[in-house]
Design a protein around this motif. Structure first.
Motif, PDB file in Angstrom:
ATOM      1  N   GLU A  93       0.982   1.091  26.183  1.00  0.00           N
ATOM      2  CA  GLU A  93       1.491   2.395  26.879  1.00  0.00           C
ATOM      3  C   GLU A  93       0.919   2.764  27.014  1.00  0.00           C
ATOM      4  O   GLU A  93       0.063   3.975  27.411  1.00  0.00           O
ATOM      5  N   ARG A  94       0.316   3.991  25.346  1.00  0.00           N
ATOM      6  CA  ARG A  94      -0.813   4.638  26.026  1.00  0.00           C
ATOM      7  C   ARG A  94      -2.230   4.777  26.454  1.00  0.00           C
ATOM      8  O   ARG A  94      -2.408   5.127  27.282  1.00  0.00           O
ATOM      9  N   ILE A  95      -2.333   3.611  25.964  1.00  0.00           N
ATOM     10  CA  ILE A  95      -3.696   3.638  26.447  1.00  0.00           C
ATOM     11  C   ILE A  95      -3.702   2.453  28.067  1.00  0.00           C
ATOM     12  O   ILE A  95      -4.792   3.417  29.240  1.00  0.00           O
ATOM     13  N   PHE A  96      -3.373   2.707  28.371  1.00  0.00           N
ATOM     14  CA  PHE A  96      -3.031   2.113  29.669  1.00  0.00           C
ATOM     15  C   PHE A  96      -2.325   3.169  30.525  1.00  0.00           C
ATOM     16  O   PHE A  96      -2.850   3.125  32.117  1.00  0.00           O
ATOM     17  N   SER A  97      -1.710   3.920  29.489  1.00  0.00           N
ATOM     18  CA  SER A  97      -1.745   5.124  30.747  1.00  0.00           C
ATOM     19  C   SER A  97      -2.742   6.497  30.676  1.00  0.00           C
ATOM     20  O   SER A  97      -2.633   6.660  31.675  1.00  0.00           O
ATOM     21  N   GLU A  98      -3.438   6.681  29.319  1.00  0.00           N
ATOM     22  CA  GLU A  98      -4.819   6.672  29.996  1.00  0.00           C
ATOM     23  C   GLU A  98      -5.635   6.356  31.268  1.00  0.00           C
ATOM     24  O   GLU A  98      -6.111   7.501  32.288  1.00  0.00           O
ATOM     25  N   ILE A  99      -5.536   4.477  30.843  1.00  0.00           N
ATOM     26  CA  ILE A  99      -6.481   4.550  31.752  1.00  0.00           C
ATOM     27  C   ILE A  99      -6.173   5.076  33.633  1.00  0.00           C
ATOM     28  O   ILE A  99      -6.278   5.225  34.406  1.00  0.00           O
ATOM     29  N   HIS A 100      -3.589   4.297  33.753  1.00  0.00           N
ATOM     30  CA  HIS A 100      -3.907   4.877  35.313  1.00  0.00           C
ATOM     31  C   HIS A 100      -4.367   6.872  35.356  1.00  0.00           C
ATOM     32  O   HIS A 100      -4.206   7.119  36.205  1.00  0.00           O
ATOM     33  N   ARG A 101      -4.251   7.219  34.152  1.00  0.00           N
ATOM     34  CA  ARG A 101      -4.815   9.206  34.760  1.00  0.00           C
ATOM     35  C   ARG A 101      -5.651   9.398  34.724  1.00  0.00           C
ATOM     36  O   ARG A 101      -5.824   9.755  35.293  1.00  0.00           O
ATOM     37  N   VAL A 102      -6.975   8.067  34.442  1.00  0.00           N
ATOM     38  CA  VAL A 102      -8.340   8.553  34.747  1.00  0.00           C
ATOM     39  C   VAL A 102      -8.953   8.316  36.006  1.00  0.00           C
ATOM     40  O   VAL A 102      -9.707   8.663  36.606  1.00  0.00           O
ATOM     41  N   VAL A 103      -8.235   6.828  36.195  1.00  0.00           N
ATOM     42  CA  VAL A 103      -8.622   6.326  37.517  1.00  0.00           C
ATOM     43  C   VAL A 103      -7.944   6.532  38.872  1.00  0.00           C
ATOM     44  O   VAL A 103      -6.844   7.137  38.805  1.00  0.00           O
ATOM     45  N   LYS A 104      -9.050   6.825  40.176  1.00  0.00           N
ATOM     46  CA  LYS A 104      -9.111   7.288  41.070  1.00  0.00           C
ATOM     47  C   LYS A 104      -7.668   6.317  41.692  1.00  0.00           C
ATOM     48  O   LYS A 104      -7.470   5.437  41.983  1.00  0.00           O
ATOM     49  N   PRO A 105      -6.585   7.307  42.707  1.00  0.00           N
ATOM     50  CA  PRO A 105      -5.702   6.060  43.379  1.00  0.00           C
ATOM     51  C   PRO A 105      -6.269   5.428  44.118  1.00  0.00           C
ATOM     52  O   PRO A 105      -7.637   5.244  44.575  1.00  0.00           O
ATOM     53  N   GLY A 106      -5.733   3.865  43.957  1.00  0.00           N
ATOM     54  CA  GLY A 106      -7.131   3.129  44.328  1.00  0.00           C
ATOM     55  C   GLY A 106      -7.910   2.123  43.783  1.00  0.00           C
ATOM     56  O   GLY A 106      -8.639   1.068  44.262  1.00  0.00           O
ATOM     57  N   GLY A 107      -8.484   2.901  42.838  1.00  0.00           N
ATOM     58  CA  GLY A 107      -9.119   2.048  41.864  1.00  0.00           C
ATOM     59  C   GLY A 107      -8.945   0.808  41.317  1.00  0.00           C
ATOM     60  O   GLY A 107      -7.369   0.654  41.522  1.00  0.00           O
ATOM     61  N   VAL A 108      -9.828   0.433  40.875  1.00  0.00           N
ATOM     62  CA  VAL A 108      -9.941  -0.656  39.916  1.00  0.00           C
ATOM     63  C   VAL A 108     -10.060  -0.792  37.927  1.00  0.00           C
ATOM     64  O   VAL A 108     -11.062   0.006  38.313  1.00  0.00           O
ATOM     65  N   LEU A 109      -9.190  -1.695  38.076  1.00  0.00           N
ATOM     66  CA  LEU A 109      -9.416  -2.329  36.250  1.00  0.00           C
ATOM     67  C   LEU A 109      -9.931  -3.478  36.448  1.00  0.00           C
ATOM     68  O   LEU A 109      -9.103  -4.242  36.852  1.00  0.00           O
ATOM     69  N   LEU A 110     -11.191  -4.069  35.553  1.00  0.00           N
ATOM     70  CA  LEU A 110     -11.235  -4.829  36.033  1.00  0.00           C
ATOM     71  C   LEU A 110     -11.202  -5.236  34.291  1.00  0.00           C
ATOM     72  O   LEU A 110     -11.838  -4.961  33.318  1.00  0.00           O
ATOM     73  N   ILE A 111     -10.741  -6.783  33.623  1.00  0.00           N
ATOM     74  CA  ILE A 111     -10.552  -6.716  32.607  1.00  0.00           C
ATOM     75  C   ILE A 111     -11.097  -8.390  31.708  1.00  0.00           C
ATOM     76  O   ILE A 111     -10.796  -9.098  33.173  1.00  0.00           O
ATOM     77  N   VAL A 112     -12.506  -8.332  30.971  1.00  0.00           N
ATOM     78  CA  VAL A 112     -12.722  -9.449  30.777  1.00  0.00           C
ATOM     79  C   VAL A 112     -11.992  -9.872  28.999  1.00  0.00           C
ATOM     80  O   VAL A 112     -12.144  -8.713  28.330  1.00  0.00           O
ATOM     81  N   THR A 113     -11.581 -10.536  28.733  1.00  0.00           N
ATOM     82  CA  THR A 113     -11.318 -11.047  27.272  1.00  0.00           C
ATOM     83  C   THR A 113     -10.771 -12.831  27.122  1.00  0.00           C
ATOM     84  O   THR A 113     -11.166 -13.773  27.489  1.00  0.00           O
ATOM     85  N   PRO A 114     -11.428 -12.297  25.831  1.00  0.00           N
ATOM     86  CA  PRO A 114     -10.808 -14.361  25.929  1.00  0.00           C
ATOM     87  C   PRO A 114     -10.160 -15.411  25.969  1.00  0.00           C
ATOM     88  O   PRO A 114      -9.329 -14.285  25.810  1.00  0.00           O
ATOM     89  N   GLN A 115     -10.233 -16.400  26.488  1.00  0.00           N
ATOM     90  CA  GLN A 115      -8.904 -17.155  26.203  1.00  0.00           C
ATOM     91  C   GLN A 115      -8.733 -17.916  24.978  1.00  0.00           C
ATOM     92  O   GLN A 115      -9.659 -18.834  24.592  1.00  0.00           O
TER      93      GLN A 115
END
Length: 191
Positions: A138-160
């Motif tokens: 919750e805190r980390i994704f809130s921070e990402i929301h705060r710093v990314v511009k409207p319409g910005g992109v979040l790209l996640i890579v994680t092992p499956q």
């Protein structure tokens, strides 16, 4: 030291110890290795949306950030591991002069990014989500929301799944829907 200062120090340090103890490593790889890595290939394939001002969260030694800076992007890499950031800064000296790309590295906790709001066109979480305790999403994704511009992109890579034992991994994702659910639950649109 006064009670108030101790209290402030306590709250600033919440969550840091459990991460600092397990995130104490520096990858021993080279830029040439990264440039052939799947993450570099992905950055090339997504160059239409991963461009401009980019935040690389959990950057470790900074090779993804430096890869983007070499292609002309402005990148801020964030990590709590100071030794890894020192390596990133030393590698930054290899950036070609006279190119528009820049890389800055910042020591910070992901739960409280010391960055302006609406500052980034794109945010990378390359091999980071599996290191984050679920109670911090919750805190980390809130921070990402705060710093990314409207319409910005979040790209996640994680092992499956659980491909290898890593003392730093605290979450495992067995299908892409696992990550999609987490990201959607925290207000991001998945495409």
């Amino acid at each position: 030291m006064g009670f108030r200062k101790n209290l402030i120090r306590f709250f600033r340090g919440i969550g840091k110890d459990r991460y600092a103890k397990k995130e104490d490593y520096v990858y021993d790889t080279t830029q040439e290795w990264f440039d052939r890595h799947l993450n570099a290939v992905l950055l090339g394939e997504k160059s239409e949306v991963i461009r401009g001002t980019v935040l690389d969260i959990g950057c470790n030694h900074g090779l993804a950030a430096l890869h983007l800076a070499r292609r002309g992007d402005r990148v801020v890499g964030v990590d709590l591991n100071r030794a890894a950031l020192r390596r990133a800064i030393s590698l930054r000296g290899d950036l070609p002069r006279g190119r528009p790309g820049k890389a800055l590295f910042v020591n910070a906790m992901l739960q409280a990014l010391p960055l302006r709001g609406n500052a980034f066109d794109a945010v990378l979480l390359f091999d980071v989500l599996e290191h984050i305790y679920p109670d911090d999403y919750e805190r980390i994704f809130s921070e990402i929301h705060r710093v990314v511009k409207p319409g910005g992109v979040l790209l996640i890579v994680t092992p499956q799944g659980r491909h290898y034992d890593d003392h730093a991994h605290v979450a495992y994702f067995h299908a892409s829907e696992d990550v999609t659910a987490i990201v959607s639950m925290h207000g991001f649109t998945v495409e």
